[in-house]
Design an enzyme around this catalytic site. Sequence first.
Site, mmCIF file in Angstrom:
data_model
loop_
_atom_site.group_PDB
_atom_site.id
_atom_site.type_symbol
_atom_site.label_atom_id
_atom_site.label_comp_id
_atom_site.label_asym_id
_atom_site.label_seq_id
_atom_site.Cartn_x
_atom_site.Cartn_y
_atom_site.Cartn_z
ATOM 1 N N MET F 1 28.783 -11.118 42.535
ATOM 2 C CA MET F 1 29.126 -10.136 42.054
ATOM 3 C C MET F 1 29.841 -10.400 40.802
ATOM 4 O O MET F 1 30.849 -9.944 40.837
ATOM 5 C CB MET F 1 29.804 -9.713 42.919
ATOM 6 C CG MET F 1 30.499 -8.606 42.622
ATOM 7 S SD MET F 1 31.811 -8.012 44.643
ATOM 8 C CE MET F 1 29.980 -9.082 45.191
ATOM 9 N N PRO F 2 29.067 -11.660 40.293
ATOM 10 C CA PRO F 2 30.356 -11.868 38.963
ATOM 11 C C PRO F 2 29.478 -11.278 37.384
ATOM 12 O O PRO F 2 28.587 -10.052 38.024
ATOM 13 C CB PRO F 2 29.696 -13.148 38.655
ATOM 14 C CG PRO F 2 28.938 -13.728 39.580
ATOM 15 C CD PRO F 2 28.549 -12.129 40.320
ATOM 16 N N TYR F 3 30.699 -10.915 36.799
ATOM 17 C CA TYR F 3 30.519 -10.287 35.625
ATOM 18 C C TYR F 3 30.515 -11.131 34.521
ATOM 19 O O TYR F 3 31.200 -12.310 34.387
ATOM 20 C CB TYR F 3 31.389 -8.897 34.950
ATOM 21 C CG TYR F 3 31.042 -8.427 33.960
ATOM 22 C CD1 TYR F 3 30.773 -7.337 33.702
ATOM 23 C CD2 TYR F 3 32.156 -8.804 33.262
ATOM 24 C CE1 TYR F 3 30.181 -7.017 32.387
ATOM 25 C CE2 TYR F 3 32.353 -8.000 31.901
ATOM 26 C CZ TYR F 3 31.114 -7.468 31.522
ATOM 27 O OH TYR F 3 31.384 -6.554 30.003
ATOM 28 N N VAL F 41 26.873 -8.897 36.984
ATOM 29 C CA VAL F 41 25.776 -8.453 35.676
ATOM 30 C C VAL F 41 26.407 -8.437 34.657
ATOM 31 O O VAL F 41 27.228 -9.697 34.517
ATOM 32 C CB VAL F 41 27.145 -6.892 35.555
ATOM 33 C CG1 VAL F 41 26.760 -5.684 34.697
ATOM 34 C CG2 VAL F 41 27.217 -5.948 36.895
#
Lengths: 75, 75, 75, 75, 75, 75
Positions: F1-3, F41
């Site tokens: 779920m990193p950005y 993302v």
Amino acid sequence: MPYVNIRITREGATPEQKAELIAGVTDLLRRVLDKNPATTVVNIDEVDFENWGIGGLPVLDYRAVQTSQSKAQKP
Amino acid sequence: MPYVNIRITREGATPEQKAELIAGVTDLLRRVLDKNPATTVVNIDEVDFENWGIGGLPVLDYRAVQTSQSKAQKP
Amino acid sequence: MPYVNIRITREGATPEQKAELIAGVTDLLRRVLDKNPATTVVNIDEVDFENWGIGGLPVLDYRAVQTSQSKAQKP
Amino acid sequence: MPYVNIRITREGATPEQKAELIAGVTDLLRRVLDKNPATTVVNIDEVDFENWGIGGLPVLDYRAVQTSQSKAQKP
Amino acid sequence: MPYVNIRITREGATPEQKAELIAGVTDLLRRVLDKNPATTVVNIDEVDFENWGIGGLPVLDYRAVQTSQSKAQKP
Amino acid sequence: MPYVNIRITREGATPEQKAELIAGVTDLLRRVLDKNPATTVVNIDEVDFENWGIGGLPVLDYRAVQTSQSKAQKP
């Protein structure tokens, strides 16, 4: 109406120094671009050493390398 | 697939209020632009008072000025 | 006094839709956290397809894969 | 001279893992775009669970839903 | 080693004015926090009018309202 | 779920190179932190030369100084 995000390593900037940064950059935008200080927003993000990388290294490792290199260069 | 970064001063927003912000902005993007909630990412950044500037001042100083001005204006 | 950065792929959001996002998120912050709309700043960043990655792929490639997978799953 | 901001949930990434991220992304930019590691800056932001939203939910609620759904799907 | 992101509306800032912003904020960080200019990175983001919101409105609508209000207040 | 936000100067990175950056950083996060590629993302921001500052100068001026200095140092 500008928004400014200043990111520095967390190493003891005082509230007075932060106030100087906020006043300074707000004034800079007023002087150079005639931006209204009333709606100029400044955010200072302090980032822990282990979360800041430069030269492919966490910043404290990077500084250690720089220091040892500059010592090595002295005659 | 949007990414939303909400920055607020750190002054006691509860987990329930943050959940409302996350749900609300995700739904807004679904309604207005038909964005898929499944891949909408929201990050809330809480910024300490001394790190938030507005009007050329740290926010607590700014609020103190606003308060004293509005008092001075009352008859 | 919040600052909100909304990032979406550049694919034809109209000025009216952007105005809806700005009004919607400003109102959300007023309702949930009693934030003053007058100093709420919103920035919408539109990112070109080739500059947006998800699932390890540029977004158009990602969508193509999703579409072909969902077709393959239909009986 | 690139700047990279990596945002992850705060859940125990070690200094060694962060150093790997910093080294890895700096090297990636050198290999792909011939960017100079000496001026590549990396910032890792660790975001508390309640401040990270995905699918319209705070991330722990989202994970709980995912887990219960995947259990329900098993025969 | 700081990173500074200055966001302004896109309305004709010249290369000379941008160079002044870059020099000014880099010098500010050197004076106040003794930060090394050599590794201070500044990014200026110019944001289209329709992508900048303030007071719940796109910025041009906001300015129109401000102008008409200040005219209405004149005797 | 990193950005992940990668910021580079705009100087002709091809779609293939950008796809490599997206794949590379997504894979890095999977290897080092076991992050799920499906919800990772990546945003690449290309910044015009005149909007990128380093060493107190716009980047092209900075490079010109570096080049002339390295020439001057040669015997």
